[in-house]
Write a protein that holds these residues in place. Sequence first.
Motif, short mmCIF file in Angstrom:
data_model
loop_
_atom_site.label_atom_id
_atom_site.label_comp_id
_atom_site.label_asym_id
_atom_site.label_seq_id
_atom_site.Cartn_x
_atom_site.Cartn_y
_atom_site.Cartn_z
N SER A 98 0.86 -1.19 0.00
CA SER A 98 0.00 0.00 0.00
C SER A 98 0.89 1.23 0.00
CB SER A 98 -0.92 -0.01 1.22
OG SER A 98 -1.69 -1.18 1.28
N GLY A 99 1.78 1.29 -0.99
CA GLY A 99 2.75 2.37 -1.05
C GLY A 99 4.14 1.95 -0.61
N GLY A 100 4.31 0.70 -0.19
CA GLY A 100 5.61 0.21 0.23
C GLY A 100 6.30 -0.56 -0.88
N SER A 101 7.50 -1.04 -0.58
CA SER A 101 8.26 -1.83 -1.55
C SER A 101 9.38 -2.57 -0.84
CB SER A 101 8.83 -0.95 -2.66
OG SER A 101 9.77 -0.02 -2.15
N GLY A 102 9.99 -3.52 -1.54
CA GLY A 102 11.15 -4.22 -1.03
C GLY A 102 12.43 -3.55 -1.49
N TRP A 103 13.40 -3.44 -0.60
CA TRP A 103 14.65 -2.70 -0.83
C TRP A 103 15.82 -3.66 -0.69
CZ3 TRP A 103 19.18 -1.32 1.64
CH2 TRP A 103 19.82 -0.15 1.23
N LEU A 104 16.63 -3.79 -1.74
CA LEU A 104 17.77 -4.71 -1.74
C LEU A 104 19.03 -3.95 -2.10
CD1 LEU A 104 19.00 -7.61 -1.76
CD2 LEU A 104 18.41 -7.71 -4.19
N PRO A 105 20.03 -3.89 -1.20
CA PRO A 105 21.28 -3.19 -1.53
C PRO A 105 21.86 -3.69 -2.83
CG PRO A 105 21.25 -3.82 0.79
CD PRO A 105 20.05 -4.46 0.17
N LYS A 106 22.36 -2.78 -3.65
CA LYS A 106 22.85 -3.13 -4.98
C LYS A 106 24.27 -3.65 -4.90
CE LYS A 106 21.18 -0.98 -8.66
NZ LYS A 106 20.97 0.04 -9.72
N ASP A 107 24.40 -4.87 -4.41
CA ASP A 107 25.69 -5.53 -4.29
C ASP A 107 26.08 -6.08 -5.67
OD1 ASP A 107 27.79 -7.36 -3.78
OD2 ASP A 107 27.06 -7.70 -1.75
N PRO A 108 27.28 -5.75 -6.16
CA PRO A 108 27.69 -6.27 -7.47
C PRO A 108 27.68 -7.79 -7.55
CG PRO A 108 29.17 -4.51 -6.76
CD PRO A 108 28.28 -4.83 -5.60
N ALA A 109 27.82 -8.46 -6.41
CA ALA A 109 27.84 -9.92 -6.41
C ALA A 109 26.51 -10.53 -6.83
CB ALA A 109 28.24 -10.43 -5.03
#
Length: 536
Positions: A98-109
């Motif tokens: 409801s306006g949120g999202s999943g956040w994943l650090p942009k690790d090159p691996a």
Amino acid sequence: MAIGALALPACVLRADVGDAQRVDAAATADARAPVDASPSDGGPPARDPRIGDRLAYGFDVAWMGDVPDRSGNGFDIHLLGAWTLAADGPRASALVLSGGSGWLPKDPAIGIAPPLTVEAWVRRDADDAADPLFGDKDDAASPRATFHVELAAGGAIRVVTNDACTTDVDVTSATAVVGAGAWHHVAVAWDGAEARFFVDGVQTDARPLVASPCAVAGPAWRIGSDADGAPTLHGAIDDVQVSSYAKTAADVAAAMAFDLGATGGRCGDGVVERLELCDAPAACCRADCTFAADGAACGAGATCAVGACVGQAPPAGGAIAVWEFDDGAGAVVADRSGIAPAIDLVIADPANVTWGPGTLTVDAATVIASAEPATKIVTAAQLTGELTIEAWITPANATQAGPARIATLSADPGHRNVTLGQQQRQFVGRLRTDLTTANGTPATHSPVGDAAARRPAYVVLVRRADGRRELYVDGRLRRAHRVGGSLAAWDAGYRFAIANELTGDRPWLGTFDRVAVYNRAMSAAEVGARYAAGPP
């Protein structure tokens, strides 16, 4: 010990997750069939088309907003904004946004590049606007995305990528249409030359897509939103997976039929599964979560003893701050490391603690903190890129949360360098890098039940230079995952505290026997040996 020597059940369902959001599924044989096909010599699991080998999220549990990666790579995501886990759709639990999202650090691996497959179950509330599924698109950037999948207005599947960082490349399906108001399985398989589109397990379209995308700069990958958090998916999403190959129709159908959230299947999740020894009471687990017989898991010079890798006596050195709680009285806990400058801790409310022989019991909330910034910890950790925090403690209860701060190098509830804490019946580690949030999330969580009222525990949080984070309890590896990035962003102005946040609003009650900080990463064998020896 050979695998056959362990009498393991095919699957033991996870225990209650305390304060974590969780929806349990019915225990059907097919849904909970073990999926690990690892050989007994500890080699990597065989590729299973049902589970993404890059990323896999089942949304069956969220520990303080952290969702475990079921791929085995340990790239957990953190949920931001308005979200909930609910019994919605073809699975027992889904992520409702409801306006949120999943956040994943942009690790090159993570390695998001062709060939690849992105797939998910999705329910749209309406089809009059774009609904992002997975990716890093930022319409204000150039190029706009490394790779991004969304549902366009009207229901077509759209892929956004780039070619050599010079040209934006978009391709949209013509016949693969995902309507609103119902759940559908959506997949895009890209081999570098052609994108194939699947809806509900059936290939419905294919489009030329020739590109060699560069990795676009940006803080994070997102599930359910663009890179900047807007727009967001209006609806729900589940079983989001990324694979390092272009799946066939049979592969997509297998993933569609499989309940990812019902399996667990990786070390440290508290589930004992066929050929997986990492959670067995008498077995040991490699730090990289590969599965092996006891001896092989511990490496040369160490053996497995009741679930802990025990090697030679702990090496000297590396402790840059040590609190032995042998002061006996007064309002100061002295740093016994012998390394200047000492980080002595001042007890704000001495009447709220009780001194014992080599112990300090916190009976009521207080702040026990250094008067000056703990600069030597920051400097030493940045030099090596590694850190270990160990704590010999006895929690007063299994209800304290926040997480309640056992030890912390931070400023307030939302800004830290590193924290070791307790969240009800779990231990939690947060550590900030230049890829995480300022709060050090995604966090590292031990299985539920590791923290118990009035039960002594030896808790160790390890950060390795390659980005691996490990959490040990009583000598056993309980969680291992990867949160990449460097410690360059650590704030040298933060103070060190135990038993509370610096702001006084995350109290921890219980007994301290020893707390120490090292500027190196302890090995599994060393952690096991220290536990076997007992508090110094």
